[in-house]
Design a protein around this motif. Structure first.
Motif, PDB file in Angstrom:
ATOM      1  N   TYR A 216      45.540  44.341  29.377  1.00 27.12           N
ATOM      2  CA  TYR A 216      44.610  43.298  29.291  1.00 27.12           C
ATOM      3  C   TYR A 216      45.382  42.019  30.045  1.00 27.12           C
ATOM      4  O   TYR A 216      44.642  41.320  30.702  1.00 27.12           O
ATOM      5  CB  TYR A 216      44.673  43.189  27.614  1.00 27.12           C
ATOM      6  N   LYS A 217      46.474  41.809  29.820  1.00 27.57           N
ATOM      7  CA  LYS A 217      47.246  40.803  30.531  1.00 27.57           C
ATOM      8  C   LYS A 217      47.124  41.094  32.169  1.00 27.57           C
ATOM      9  O   LYS A 217      47.069  39.817  32.716  1.00 27.57           O
ATOM     10  CB  LYS A 217      48.892  40.594  30.124  1.00 27.57           C
ATOM     11  N   GLU A 218      47.192  42.076  32.710  1.00 24.67           N
ATOM     12  CA  GLU A 218      47.052  42.395  34.025  1.00 24.67           C
ATOM     13  C   GLU A 218      45.770  42.071  34.598  1.00 24.67           C
ATOM     14  O   GLU A 218      45.262  41.311  35.470  1.00 24.67           O
ATOM     15  CB  GLU A 218      47.400  43.571  34.391  1.00 24.67           C
ATOM     16  N   SER A 219      44.838  42.411  33.573  1.00 23.02           N
ATOM     17  CA  SER A 219      43.281  41.962  33.971  1.00 23.02           C
ATOM     18  C   SER A 219      42.941  40.594  33.661  1.00 23.02           C
ATOM     19  O   SER A 219      42.072  40.172  34.490  1.00 23.02           O
ATOM     20  CB  SER A 219      42.521  42.899  32.760  1.00 23.02           C
ATOM     21  N   ILE A 220      43.643  39.902  32.961  1.00 18.46           N
ATOM     22  CA  ILE A 220      43.411  38.540  32.629  1.00 18.46           C
ATOM     23  C   ILE A 220      43.662  37.840  33.962  1.00 18.46           C
ATOM     24  O   ILE A 220      43.248  36.955  34.567  1.00 18.46           O
ATOM     25  CB  ILE A 220      44.230  37.856  31.657  1.00 18.46           C
ATOM     26  N   ALA A 221      45.105  38.152  34.541  1.00 19.02           N
ATOM     27  CA  ALA A 221      45.515  37.632  35.930  1.00 19.02           C
ATOM     28  C   ALA A 221      44.379  37.801  36.843  1.00 19.02           C
ATOM     29  O   ALA A 221      44.598  36.970  37.704  1.00 19.02           O
ATOM     30  CB  ALA A 221      46.775  38.310  36.112  1.00 19.02           C
ATOM     31  N   VAL A 222      43.798  39.180  37.140  1.00 20.30           N
ATOM     32  CA  VAL A 222      43.009  39.398  38.005  1.00 20.30           C
ATOM     33  C   VAL A 222      41.634  38.275  37.867  1.00 20.30           C
ATOM     34  O   VAL A 222      41.522  37.576  38.846  1.00 20.30           O
ATOM     35  CB  VAL A 222      42.476  40.655  37.896  1.00 20.30           C
ATOM     36  N   PHE A 223      41.145  38.213  36.762  1.00 26.37           N
ATOM     37  CA  PHE A 223      39.895  37.008  36.614  1.00 26.37           C
ATOM     38  C   PHE A 223      40.582  35.914  36.619  1.00 26.37           C
ATOM     39  O   PHE A 223      39.661  34.856  37.328  1.00 26.37           O
ATOM     40  CB  PHE A 223      39.345  37.595  35.422  1.00 26.37           C
ATOM     41  N   GLU A 224      41.649  35.430  36.387  1.00 22.68           N
ATOM     42  CA  GLU A 224      42.206  34.066  36.599  1.00 22.68           C
ATOM     43  C   GLU A 224      42.041  33.833  38.210  1.00 22.68           C
ATOM     44  O   GLU A 224      41.816  32.575  38.642  1.00 22.68           O
ATOM     45  CB  GLU A 224      43.467  33.795  35.844  1.00 22.68           C
ATOM     46  N   LYS A 225      42.524  34.808  38.852  1.00 18.10           N
ATOM     47  CA  LYS A 225      42.378  34.633  40.408  1.00 18.10           C
ATOM     48  C   LYS A 225      41.304  34.377  40.768  1.00 18.10           C
ATOM     49  O   LYS A 225      40.670  33.393  41.543  1.00 18.10           O
ATOM     50  CB  LYS A 225      43.258  35.937  41.000  1.00 18.10           C
ATOM     51  N   ALA A 226      40.167  35.221  40.321  1.00 21.00           N
ATOM     52  CA  ALA A 226      38.835  35.253  40.543  1.00 21.00           C
ATOM     53  C   ALA A 226      38.035  33.878  40.278  1.00 21.00           C
ATOM     54  O   ALA A 226      37.467  33.155  41.148  1.00 21.00           O
ATOM     55  CB  ALA A 226      38.035  36.183  39.783  1.00 21.00           C
ATOM     56  N   THR A 227      38.489  33.336  39.155  1.00 25.72           N
ATOM     57  CA  THR A 227      37.907  31.886  38.918  1.00 25.72           C
ATOM     58  C   THR A 227      38.758  30.918  39.621  1.00 25.72           C
ATOM     59  O   THR A 227      38.150  29.580  39.671  1.00 25.72           O
ATOM     60  CB  THR A 227      38.100  31.732  37.315  1.00 25.72           C
ATOM     61  N   THR A 228      39.694  30.999  39.955  1.00 25.19           N
ATOM     62  CA  THR A 228      40.368  30.047  40.819  1.00 25.19           C
ATOM     63  C   THR A 228      39.642  29.965  42.460  1.00 25.19           C
ATOM     64  O   THR A 228      39.434  28.886  42.874  1.00 25.19           O
ATOM     65  CB  THR A 228      41.934  30.331  41.032  1.00 25.19           C
TER      66      THR A 228
END
Length: 281
Positions: A216-228
């Motif tokens: 989950y934490k790795e997934s969050i990092a991916v989507f945080e990058k996407a929303t950046t």
């Protein structure tokens, strides 16, 4: 999975230059006679009705008939579109575009086997028709059929991948994810992002796979990058929320579900999540 696959519109111009010697209009082009029981007349959209009139007036026009087929598909009048496509085949012969039309229409009818057969016939008749390969790869990927990989490799080897290289790598990754070869899948998704950092589908596929893997934490990092990269990316906030909810961070999850819904009022999954969490009725 949204992959930006090109549609049949691109082939209207192609049809203008197809064979010019056609047969006379058959019965499919003639107005139906009413019987004594006065059957219900099928209603067509104004656009389709106008094109039907043009086809009746110009039965040998490939362009008008192709436009009618496309409009009927858009209107979800699939059986009528198939009949028009059969008439088109009678007029221009066993042509790749006819089979491409048929495959697209059968996909709408959820006839996957029929659609695959039609697309396979398309690429036999025209080896460089990129759209047919893409559609085939999409269907074979969903079936976990390794012919998807064979077609991807064929396109790269034969210079048919121009303009869709990243899409093909994405399909490869999705195929590997479906057969649970996760490391290969993640490598493909990373390649997509490295090659085209604005390719949101790649972020979704990578992040969703990590979520499935309970990372989950790795997934969050991916989507945080996407929303950046794209701060209006509603799907990104939704997936951040899903991961946060899985980590029992309900407050943060609610905030991101709200953000997703604010960006896309039609985001049903985000609305349902907020209902489930008791935030909206």
């Amino acid at each position: 999975m949204s992959s930006g696959i090109p549609l049949l519109k691109a082939f209207t111009v192609l049809l203008v230059v197809i064979l010019t010697g056609f047969y006379a209009c058959n019965n499919a082009d003639k107005p139906a006679k009413e019987d004594s029981n006065k059957p219900v007349i099928k209603q067509f959209s104004p656009a389709a009705d106008s094109l039907r009139k043009l086809v009746l007036s110009n039965p040998d026009s490939v362009t008008y008939r192709q436009q009618l087929i496309q409009q009927l598909e858009k209107d979800n009048q699939i059986d009528d579109a198939l009949k028009q496509n059969d008439t088109l085949q009678q007029k221009i012969g066993d042509n790749a575009v006819v089979w491409l039309n048929k495959g697209s229409l059968l996909e709408v009818k959820k006839d996957t086997a029929g659609a695959i057969d039609a697309y396979e016939k398309t690429i036999v008749r025209q080896r460089n028709l990129q759209e047919a390969y893409i559609r085939l790869i999409n269907l074979y990927t969903e079936q976990k059929n390794n012919r998807a990989l064979q077609l991807i490799d064929y396109m790269f080897r034969n210079e048919l991948a121009f303009g869709v290289e990243t899409d093909l790598i994405l399909f490869r990754g999705i195929y590997y994810a479906k057969i649970k070869e996760y490391n290969k899948a993640l490598t493909c998704f990373d390649q997509c992002i490295n090659d085209k950092y604005t390719f949101m589908d790649a972020y979704i596929e990578k992040g969703a796979l990590l979520y499935e893997m309970k990372k989950y934490k790795e997934s969050i990092a991916v989507f945080e990058k996407a929303t950046t990269v794209k701060n209006s990316f509603a799907d990104g906030y939704y997936w951040i929320a899903k991961n946060q909810e899985a980590l029992n961070n309900s407050k943060e999850a609610i905030d991101n579900y709200k953000r997703a819904l604010a960006l896309d009022q039609e985001f049903t999954e985000a609305r349902e999540a907020l209902k489930r969490l008791g935030i909206i009725k």
